[in-house]
Design a protein around this motif. Sequence first.
Motif, PDB file in Angstrom:
ATOM      1  N   VAL A 163       0.992  -1.111  -0.075  1.00  0.00           N
ATOM      2  CA  VAL A 163      -0.085   0.005  -0.044  1.00  0.00           C
ATOM      3  C   VAL A 163       0.728   1.450  -0.015  1.00  0.00           C
ATOM      4  O   VAL A 163       0.536   2.330  -0.727  1.00  0.00           O
ATOM      5  CB  VAL A 163      -0.983  -0.030   1.117  1.00  0.00           C
ATOM      6  CG1 VAL A 163      -1.818   1.309   1.265  1.00  0.00           C
ATOM      7  CG2 VAL A 163      -1.812  -1.068   0.963  1.00  0.00           C
ATOM      8  N   PHE A 164       1.944   1.202   0.870  1.00  0.00           N
ATOM      9  CA  PHE A 164       2.696   2.583   1.108  1.00  0.00           C
ATOM     10  C   PHE A 164       4.036   2.377   0.374  1.00  0.00           C
ATOM     11  O   PHE A 164       5.074   1.638   0.695  1.00  0.00           O
ATOM     12  CB  PHE A 164       2.759   2.685   2.427  1.00  0.00           C
ATOM     13  CG  PHE A 164       1.573   3.077   3.198  1.00  0.00           C
ATOM     14  CD1 PHE A 164       0.795   3.980   3.146  1.00  0.00           C
ATOM     15  CD2 PHE A 164       0.911   1.872   4.057  1.00  0.00           C
ATOM     16  CE1 PHE A 164      -0.309   4.240   3.810  1.00  0.00           C
ATOM     17  CE2 PHE A 164       0.053   2.175   4.640  1.00  0.00           C
ATOM     18  CZ  PHE A 164      -0.783   3.252   4.523  1.00  0.00           C
ATOM     19  N   TYR A 165       4.182   2.871  -0.944  1.00  0.00           N
ATOM     20  CA  TYR A 165       5.475   2.853  -1.692  1.00  0.00           C
ATOM     21  C   TYR A 165       5.495   4.266  -2.432  1.00  0.00           C
ATOM     22  O   TYR A 165       4.331   4.822  -2.773  1.00  0.00           O
ATOM     23  CB  TYR A 165       5.452   1.518  -2.462  1.00  0.00           C
ATOM     24  CG  TYR A 165       4.271   1.243  -3.698  1.00  0.00           C
ATOM     25  CD1 TYR A 165       4.133   1.872  -4.593  1.00  0.00           C
ATOM     26  CD2 TYR A 165       2.945   0.725  -3.053  1.00  0.00           C
ATOM     27  CE1 TYR A 165       2.919   1.670  -5.480  1.00  0.00           C
ATOM     28  CE2 TYR A 165       1.867   0.917  -3.922  1.00  0.00           C
ATOM     29  CZ  TYR A 165       1.837   1.170  -4.981  1.00  0.00           C
ATOM     30  OH  TYR A 165       0.887   1.067  -5.756  1.00  0.00           O
ATOM     31  N   PRO A 166       6.512   4.474  -3.254  1.00  0.00           N
ATOM     32  CA  PRO A 166       6.670   5.619  -3.783  1.00  0.00           C
ATOM     33  C   PRO A 166       6.007   5.600  -5.031  1.00  0.00           C
ATOM     34  O   PRO A 166       5.839   4.667  -5.943  1.00  0.00           O
ATOM     35  CB  PRO A 166       8.283   5.648  -4.300  1.00  0.00           C
ATOM     36  CG  PRO A 166       8.887   4.720  -2.859  1.00  0.00           C
ATOM     37  CD  PRO A 166       7.916   3.748  -2.854  1.00  0.00           C
ATOM     38  N   GLN A 167       5.049   6.796  -5.413  1.00  0.00           N
ATOM     39  CA  GLN A 167       4.421   7.025  -6.529  1.00  0.00           C
ATOM     40  C   GLN A 167       4.508   8.201  -7.199  1.00  0.00           C
ATOM     41  O   GLN A 167       3.520   8.918  -7.795  1.00  0.00           O
ATOM     42  CB  GLN A 167       2.882   6.602  -6.319  1.00  0.00           C
ATOM     43  CG  GLN A 167       2.596   5.074  -5.789  1.00  0.00           C
ATOM     44  CD  GLN A 167       1.214   5.019  -5.685  1.00  0.00           C
ATOM     45  OE1 GLN A 167       0.317   5.066  -6.144  1.00  0.00           O
ATOM     46  NE2 GLN A 167       0.673   4.867  -4.106  1.00  0.00           N
ATOM     47  N   ASN A 170       3.609   9.637 -10.633  1.00  0.00           N
ATOM     48  CA  ASN A 170       2.159   9.729 -10.628  1.00  0.00           C
ATOM     49  C   ASN A 170       1.579  10.848 -10.056  1.00  0.00           C
ATOM     50  O   ASN A 170       0.422  10.987  -9.906  1.00  0.00           O
ATOM     51  CB  ASN A 170       1.502   8.431 -10.649  1.00  0.00           C
ATOM     52  CG  ASN A 170       2.004   7.004 -11.309  1.00  0.00           C
ATOM     53  OD1 ASN A 170       2.374   7.285 -12.668  1.00  0.00           O
ATOM     54  ND2 ASN A 170       2.156   5.937 -10.600  1.00  0.00           N
ATOM     55  N   ARG A 171       2.187  11.794  -9.565  1.00  0.00           N
ATOM     56  CA  ARG A 171       1.621  12.821  -8.778  1.00  0.00           C
ATOM     57  C   ARG A 171       0.495  13.560  -9.459  1.00  0.00           C
ATOM     58  O   ARG A 171      -0.524  13.791  -8.677  1.00  0.00           O
ATOM     59  CB  ARG A 171       2.750  13.950  -8.413  1.00  0.00           C
ATOM     60  CG  ARG A 171       2.336  14.950  -7.182  1.00  0.00           C
ATOM     61  CD  ARG A 171       3.311  15.796  -7.144  1.00  0.00           C
ATOM     62  NE  ARG A 171       3.198  16.882  -6.055  1.00  0.00           N
ATOM     63  CZ  ARG A 171       2.318  18.024  -6.069  1.00  0.00           C
ATOM     64  NH1 ARG A 171       1.870  18.354  -7.412  1.00  0.00           N
ATOM     65  NH2 ARG A 171       2.154  18.813  -5.258  1.00  0.00           N
ATOM     66  N   ASP A 172       0.569  14.006 -10.498  1.00  0.00           N
ATOM     67  CA  ASP A 172      -0.735  14.730 -11.287  1.00  0.00           C
ATOM     68  C   ASP A 172      -1.850  13.762 -10.883  1.00  0.00           C
ATOM     69  O   ASP A 172      -3.179  14.370 -10.858  1.00  0.00           O
ATOM     70  CB  ASP A 172      -0.286  15.007 -12.559  1.00  0.00           C
ATOM     71  CG  ASP A 172       0.526  16.117 -12.482  1.00  0.00           C
ATOM     72  OD1 ASP A 172       1.105  16.643 -11.682  1.00  0.00           O
ATOM     73  OD2 ASP A 172       1.029  16.679 -13.760  1.00  0.00           O
ATOM     74  N   LEU A 256      -4.627   7.155   2.130  1.00  0.00           N
ATOM     75  CA  LEU A 256      -3.426   7.869   2.621  1.00  0.00           C
ATOM     76  C   LEU A 256      -2.314   7.862   2.035  1.00  0.00           C
ATOM     77  O   LEU A 256      -1.395   8.773   1.973  1.00  0.00           O
ATOM     78  CB  LEU A 256      -3.589   7.346   3.922  1.00  0.00           C
ATOM     79  CG  LEU A 256      -4.524   7.440   5.058  1.00  0.00           C
ATOM     80  CD1 LEU A 256      -4.229   6.729   6.320  1.00  0.00           C
ATOM     81  CD2 LEU A 256      -4.449   9.021   5.382  1.00  0.00           C
ATOM     82  N   ALA A 257      -1.885   6.601   1.331  1.00  0.00           N
ATOM     83  CA  ALA A 257      -1.006   6.576   0.221  1.00  0.00           C
ATOM     84  C   ALA A 257      -0.807   7.646  -0.819  1.00  0.00           C
ATOM     85  O   ALA A 257       0.336   8.078  -0.893  1.00  0.00           O
ATOM     86  CB  ALA A 257      -0.840   5.042  -0.298  1.00  0.00           C
ATOM     87  N   LYS A 258      -1.742   7.933  -1.202  1.00  0.00           N
ATOM     88  CA  LYS A 258      -1.986   8.979  -2.108  1.00  0.00           C
ATOM     89  C   LYS A 258      -1.436  10.464  -1.613  1.00  0.00           C
ATOM     90  O   LYS A 258      -0.649  11.056  -2.083  1.00  0.00           O
ATOM     91  CB  LYS A 258      -3.283   9.268  -2.847  1.00  0.00           C
ATOM     92  CG  LYS A 258      -3.467   7.895  -3.638  1.00  0.00           C
ATOM     93  CD  LYS A 258      -5.275   8.078  -4.330  1.00  0.00           C
ATOM     94  CE  LYS A 258      -5.552   6.864  -4.793  1.00  0.00           C
ATOM     95  NZ  LYS A 258      -7.112   6.969  -5.482  1.00  0.00           N
ATOM     96  N   ILE A 259      -2.084  10.497  -0.416  1.00  0.00           N
ATOM     97  CA  ILE A 259      -1.426  11.883   0.309  1.00  0.00           C
ATOM     98  C   ILE A 259      -0.088  11.916   0.679  1.00  0.00           C
ATOM     99  O   ILE A 259       0.524  12.693   0.118  1.00  0.00           O
ATOM    100  CB  ILE A 259      -2.199  12.150   1.639  1.00  0.00           C
ATOM    101  CG1 ILE A 259      -3.916  12.049   1.408  1.00  0.00           C
ATOM    102  CG2 ILE A 259      -1.669  13.229   2.549  1.00  0.00           C
ATOM    103  CD1 ILE A 259      -4.217  13.361   1.159  1.00  0.00           C
ATOM    104  N   MET A 285       7.543   7.929   5.215  1.00  0.00           N
ATOM    105  CA  MET A 285       8.676   7.657   4.592  1.00  0.00           C
ATOM    106  C   MET A 285       8.864   6.320   3.674  1.00  0.00           C
ATOM    107  O   MET A 285       9.757   6.450   2.821  1.00  0.00           O
ATOM    108  CB  MET A 285       9.646   7.200   5.931  1.00  0.00           C
ATOM    109  CG  MET A 285       9.887   8.693   6.995  1.00  0.00           C
ATOM    110  SD  MET A 285      10.450   8.062   8.664  1.00  0.00           S
ATOM    111  CE  MET A 285      12.115   7.681   8.325  1.00  0.00           C
ATOM    112  N   ALA A 286       8.111   5.378   3.798  1.00  0.00           N
ATOM    113  CA  ALA A 286       7.871   4.368   2.959  1.00  0.00           C
ATOM    114  C   ALA A 286       7.519   4.763   1.501  1.00  0.00           C
ATOM    115  O   ALA A 286       7.682   3.970   0.391  1.00  0.00           O
ATOM    116  CB  ALA A 286       6.986   3.116   3.258  1.00  0.00           C
ATOM    117  N   CYS A 287       6.792   5.910   1.447  1.00  0.00           N
ATOM    118  CA  CYS A 287       6.440   6.446   0.324  1.00  0.00           C
ATOM    119  C   CYS A 287       7.630   7.497  -0.185  1.00  0.00           C
ATOM    120  O   CYS A 287       7.206   8.369  -1.277  1.00  0.00           O
ATOM    121  CB  CYS A 287       4.900   7.247   0.431  1.00  0.00           C
ATOM    122  SG  CYS A 287       3.870   6.256   0.905  1.00  0.00           S
TER     123      CYS A 287
END
Length: 368
Positions: A163-167, A170-172, A256-259, A285-287
Motif C-alpha cells: 500500500v505504502f510505496y513511492p508513486q 504519478n503525482r498529477d 492515505l498513500a496518495k496523500i 517515509m515508505a512513500c
Amino acid sequence: MKILLVANMYPSKAFPSYGVFVRNTENILLDAGFNVEKVVLQKKMGKVAKLLGYAKYYASIVKNGLRTDIDVLYVHYAAHNAFPLLLLKKMKPSVKIVTNVHGSDVVPEVQSQEKFQPYVKRLLEISTTIITPSNYYKKLVRKKYGVTTPIEVFPSGGVNETVFYPQHENRDSLCSDLGLDPSFRYVGLVNRLDVGKGWQFFVEAAAQYIQENRDSDVRFIVVGSGKEEDAFKQSVLDQNLQNHLIHFPLMKQQDLAKIYNVIEVFVFPTIREGESLGLVGLESMACRTPIIGSAMAGLLDYTVDGKNGWLFEPSNANDLYVKLVHVLSLSRLEREKIAEQAYLTAQTYEQKAVQPKLAQIFSSIEQG
C-alpha cells in the motif's frame, strides 16, 4: 498453535483505519502459518451502543479464553482489556497471555484513564510476554511498572509495502484523484484530531508560513477526525487559513498513500509521551516522503535529524515553522538525499522485514 486475537479496536467498512495495525498483525500471524481466531470490538457510536458492545465483547473474551483448544491469547491494548483477562486468569490459571501495549495503556491521555493503571500493571505481571512497539516504549514500561515479564519489541504490524510505496511519478494523477491542484506544493499532517496530537502547532506554523509568504504556492493538508475536530476547524478560521488548508476526514489506507505521495513533507507534531511508535510517520517515509517530527517518544527510534528527516522542539510552533522554511527552501537534490534515507529507514519496518520477529515470539512460546 491456535491464537485468540483480542482487541477493542478493529477496522470496519465505516471506520476502515480504526485499529488497522491489529488486522496487520493478524495477517502476519496467518501468513506465518499460525491458526488465528479473533474476538474484536469495532468502533461503536453512542454511549448505549458502546456499553452493549463492550459487555458482549468482554463476555466473549472469557468464554473463548476458557476453550481448551486455545493455546495463547494475543491482546492489543492492556487498559481496556485488563478486567476480563484478569478474570480469565483466575478462572484458568494455565492460560497464556501475550499483551501488546500501546499509547495510553502506559501513559494515560486523560484523567479518566488513570483508573485503569493498577489493572494494567497486574495484567503485565501475569502475562507470558509483553510486546511494545518501540525500544523507547520498552524502557518506559520497564521503568514505570518494574515488571520482570519478558518484553519484546515489534513495531505495530509494520508498514504494508503493498500500500505504502513511492508513486511520485504519478503525482498529477494522484492529485486529480484527491481533488487537489497539482500546481501547488503540499505539506501534510495525518493523525487523529485529539488530545496531545499537536495539530494546534501545525496550524500555528502553517499560519505563520502563509503570513510570511503571502504569494507562496504552498498549501497545507490535514487528514483526520476526532474529539477536537470542532476546535481544529475553528482554529483554521481564526488563523484565516480556510483558503490555504485542505481538510479530509478519515481515509482508507490506499487514499492515505496518495496523500503521502502528493506532499513534499509530512509533519508529526505529537506532544504525547505515549506516542509509542508513530506508524504514520513510517508510512510516509515508505512513500519516500520524509517527516518533520517532534523530538520525543517513539519518533526518536527512527528519525535522525538532518539525515532521514527533521526534528523540532515539541510544542514549539515557531521551531516547526523554522524547520518548514528550511525544508521548503531545499534544492531538489538536497530533498532527494533526505527522501532516499527516509525510504531506506522505512524498509527496515516493512511487514516482510518485521514479520519474522512476531512469528518468532509466538514460536518461542509454543516451544517453551
